[in-house]
Design a protein around this motif. Structure first.
Motif, PDB file in Angstrom:
ATOM      1  N   LYS A 155       2.052  12.292  18.135  1.00 19.10           N
ATOM      2  CA  LYS A 155       1.230  13.120  17.272  1.00 19.10           C
ATOM      3  C   LYS A 155       0.617  14.218  18.120  1.00 19.10           C
ATOM      4  N   ARG A 156       0.216  15.282  17.471  1.00 17.03           N
ATOM      5  CA  ARG A 156      -0.380  16.411  18.186  1.00 17.03           C
ATOM      6  C   ARG A 156      -1.890  16.364  18.043  1.00 17.03           C
ATOM      7  N   SER A 157      -2.580  16.599  19.150  1.00 10.00           N
ATOM      8  CA  SER A 157      -4.042  16.724  19.169  1.00 10.00           C
ATOM      9  C   SER A 157      -4.368  18.011  19.898  1.00 10.00           C
ATOM     10  N   GLY A 158      -4.690  19.065  19.130  1.00 13.02           N
ATOM     11  CA  GLY A 158      -4.883  20.377  19.735  1.00 13.02           C
ATOM     12  C   GLY A 158      -3.583  20.876  20.306  1.00 13.02           C
ATOM     13  N   THR A 159      -3.577  21.146  21.604  1.00 14.31           N
ATOM     14  CA  THR A 159      -2.358  21.625  22.262  1.00 14.31           C
ATOM     15  C   THR A 159      -1.604  20.493  22.952  1.00 14.31           C
ATOM     16  N   SER A 160      -2.096  19.265  22.828  1.00 15.02           N
ATOM     17  CA  SER A 160      -1.491  18.141  23.543  1.00 15.02           C
ATOM     18  C   SER A 160      -0.674  17.271  22.602  1.00 15.02           C
ATOM     19  N   LEU A 161       0.365  16.666  23.152  1.00 14.65           N
ATOM     20  CA  LEU A 161       1.132  15.663  22.441  1.00 14.65           C
ATOM     21  C   LEU A 161       0.719  14.288  22.960  1.00 14.65           C
ATOM     22  N   LEU A 162       0.453  13.380  22.027  1.00 14.13           N
ATOM     23  CA  LEU A 162       0.031  12.024  22.373  1.00 14.13           C
ATOM     24  C   LEU A 162       1.077  11.041  21.872  1.00 14.13           C
ATOM     25  N   TYR A 163       1.268   9.961  22.617  1.00  7.46           N
ATOM     26  CA  TYR A 163       2.349   9.019  22.325  1.00  7.46           C
ATOM     27  C   TYR A 163       1.800   7.611  22.129  1.00  7.46           C
ATOM     28  N   ALA A 164       2.449   6.872  21.233  1.00  9.88           N
ATOM     29  CA  ALA A 164       2.058   5.485  20.969  1.00  9.88           C
ATOM     30  C   ALA A 164       3.289   4.709  20.536  1.00  9.88           C
ATOM     31  N   ILE A 165       3.204   3.384  20.706  1.00  8.45           N
ATOM     32  CA  ILE A 165       4.259   2.509  20.198  1.00  8.45           C
ATOM     33  C   ILE A 165       4.364   2.650  18.685  1.00  8.45           C
ATOM     34  N   ASP A 166       5.588   2.719  18.179  1.00  9.40           N
ATOM     35  CA  ASP A 166       5.823   2.577  16.748  1.00  9.40           C
ATOM     36  C   ASP A 166       5.884   1.071  16.491  1.00  9.40           C
ATOM     37  N   MET A 167       4.746   0.472  16.185  1.00 12.00           N
ATOM     38  CA  MET A 167       4.661  -0.979  16.130  1.00 12.00           C
ATOM     39  C   MET A 167       5.500  -1.556  14.999  1.00 12.00           C
ATOM     40  N   HIS A 168       5.601  -0.840  13.897  1.00 10.14           N
ATOM     41  CA  HIS A 168       6.424  -1.348  12.794  1.00 10.14           C
ATOM     42  C   HIS A 168       7.879  -1.469  13.242  1.00 10.14           C
ATOM     43  N   ALA A 169       8.397  -0.433  13.897  1.00 14.23           N
ATOM     44  CA  ALA A 169       9.786  -0.472  14.355  1.00 14.23           C
ATOM     45  C   ALA A 169       9.976  -1.499  15.465  1.00 14.23           C
ATOM     46  N   ALA A 170       8.993  -1.600  16.365  1.00 15.52           N
ATOM     47  CA  ALA A 170       9.103  -2.580  17.453  1.00 15.52           C
ATOM     48  C   ALA A 170       9.159  -4.000  16.896  1.00 15.52           C
ATOM     49  N   ARG A 171       8.335  -4.274  15.899  1.00 16.48           N
ATOM     50  CA  ARG A 171       8.352  -5.617  15.306  1.00 16.48           C
ATOM     51  C   ARG A 171       9.682  -5.898  14.610  1.00 16.48           C
ATOM     52  N   GLN A 172      10.220  -4.873  13.960  1.00 19.69           N
ATOM     53  CA  GLN A 172      11.522  -5.066  13.324  1.00 19.69           C
ATOM     54  C   GLN A 172      12.592  -5.371  14.366  1.00 19.69           C
ATOM     55  N   MET A 173      12.513  -4.699  15.524  1.00 16.95           N
ATOM     56  CA  MET A 173      13.472  -4.973  16.593  1.00 16.95           C
ATOM     57  C   MET A 173      13.345  -6.416  17.071  1.00 16.95           C
ATOM     58  N   PHE A 174      12.102  -6.846  17.321  1.00 19.98           N
ATOM     59  CA  PHE A 174      11.897  -8.216  17.792  1.00 19.98           C
ATOM     60  C   PHE A 174      12.359  -9.222  16.737  1.00 19.98           C
ATOM     61  N   ASP A 175      12.065  -8.945  15.461  1.00 22.30           N
ATOM     62  CA  ASP A 175      12.487  -9.848  14.390  1.00 22.30           C
ATOM     63  C   ASP A 175      14.009  -9.963  14.346  1.00 22.30           C
ATOM     64  N   ALA A 176      14.693  -8.808  14.448  1.00 17.59           N
ATOM     65  CA  ALA A 176      16.149  -8.826  14.404  1.00 17.59           C
ATOM     66  C   ALA A 176      16.727  -9.568  15.602  1.00 17.59           C
ATOM     67  N   LEU A 177      16.122  -9.371  16.760  1.00 12.94           N
ATOM     68  CA  LEU A 177      16.600 -10.042  17.974  1.00 12.94           C
ATOM     69  C   LEU A 177      16.426 -11.556  17.856  1.00 12.94           C
ATOM     70  N   LEU A 178      15.239 -11.985  17.425  1.00 16.74           N
ATOM     71  CA  LEU A 178      14.975 -13.416  17.338  1.00 16.74           C
ATOM     72  C   LEU A 178      15.811 -14.073  16.250  1.00 16.74           C
ATOM     73  N   SER A 179      15.996 -13.365  15.140  1.00 22.54           N
ATOM     74  CA  SER A 179      16.827 -13.925  14.077  1.00 22.54           C
ATOM     75  C   SER A 179      18.267 -14.066  14.527  1.00 22.54           C
ATOM     76  N   GLY A 180      18.742 -13.075  15.290  1.00 20.05           N
ATOM     77  CA  GLY A 180      20.134 -13.111  15.740  1.00 20.05           C
ATOM     78  C   GLY A 180      20.386 -14.131  16.824  1.00 20.05           C
ATOM     79  N   CYS A 181      19.476 -14.196  17.814  1.00 21.87           N
ATOM     80  CA  CYS A 181      19.738 -15.071  18.951  1.00 21.87           C
ATOM     81  C   CYS A 181      19.301 -16.491  18.675  1.00 21.87           C
ATOM     82  N   CYS A 182      18.280 -16.674  17.873  1.00 23.96           N
ATOM     83  CA  CYS A 182      17.736 -18.016  17.628  1.00 23.96           C
ATOM     84  C   CYS A 182      18.131 -18.571  16.269  1.00 23.96           C
TER      85      CYS A 182
END
Length: 273
Positions: A64-91
């Motif tokens: 996201k942009r704050s003034g002239t700076s770009l700030l970064y954060a985890i996309d937690m929804h997507a990260a959780r989906q990745m973990f869910d897919a990994l655990l469902s597939g491997c376990c």
């Protein structure tokens, strides 16, 4: 999103991209500037930009942009989906195999006091404030501790003055190293909070027992400039912020919340002003 998982895992297979992902996970729910990330990981701006671009294309990091700076954060929804897919597939849904035991974590231990550790870099002000506040506000439900990743030799005098003015007993307080809270003789931790961004940016020990963790970053009052009165005000403001957060923390119905709900509530406290 499940089809994204192989690409996401390949993106995280690079050690420095994984370190960047881990840093933003530790700082969640914060948005962090590129400059701060580069300083924390020792990366050139061009290299960091490449890594951030790869993580964004994998839908693991947002900006996201704050003034002239770009700030970064985890996309937690997507990260959780990745973990869910990994655990469902491997376990194959066998979460008893892939996740920590459901009997670990604060919500499963209602019959003893919770051990809570607050971490900052110097352990001379903010984490000391948090330790004292939890002892005062938490009654007999918590054992409160604090430590620093690079602790100062003594507590900040402004911090000590604030605590004494608020009625806290400061006689036994001292700066402690985070190493004292790892190893076989350390108390088992139920909650671990970082209260400064620099400490959260650093790799902390892997805690036994999977404690619930939170990042409650705030400005460092030790770095406040100006007159003594202005510096003292910075310490008062840090104390007040922590007091509000710890009041909200001790009010949580921990015994009736599962681990995910408890983690979400702690993240919400971090977002509050």
């Amino acid at each position: 999103m499940e089809s994204m998982t192989p690409n996401q895992l390949a993106t995280l297979g690079h050690p420095q991209r994984l370190a960047l992902f881990s840093l933003l996970m530790r700082r969640y729910p914060d948005h962090v500037s590129a400059g701060e990330i580069a300083d924390a990981l020792g990366l050139k701006a061009s290299t960091l930009s490449t890594y951030l671009g790869a993580l964004q294309r994998a839908h693991l990091v947002g900006q996201k942009r704050s003034g002239t700076s770009l700030l970064y954060a985890i996309d937690m929804h997507a990260a959780r989906q990745m973990f869910d897919a990994l655990l469902s597939g491997c376990c194959q849904g066998r979460l008893d195999l892939c996740l920590p035991s459901p009997n670990t974590g604060p919500a499963a231990m209602p019959d003893r006091k919770y051990n809570v550790l607050f971490i900052c870099t110097g352990n001379s002000a903010r984490s000391i404030f948090a330790e004292c506040l939890l002892r005062k506000l938490g009654g007999d439900r918590f054992n409160a501790y604090s430590a620093g990743t690079r602790p100062h030799s003594k507590l900040n005098p402004f911090a000590v003055k604030v605590l004494e003015d608020k009625g806290h007993d400061t006689r036994e307080l001292r700066a402690k190293n985070i190493a004292a809270f790892s190893g076989p003789d350390a108390p088992p931790l139920d909650f671990v909070f970082t209260v400064c961004n620099q400490a959260a940016n650093e790799e902390c020990p892997t805690w036994d027992g999977q404690p619930v963790s939170g990042h409650w970053g705030m400005p460092d009052p030790v770095k406040a400039q100006g007159t003594p009165a202005e510096q003292a005000l910075a310490f008062q403001e840090a104390y007040g912020t922590l007091k509000r957060r710890i009041e909200a923390f001790v009010a949580l119905p921990g015994q009736s919340l599962d681990r995910i709900a408890l983690q979400s509530a702690i993240d919400d406290i971090a977002r509050a002003p």
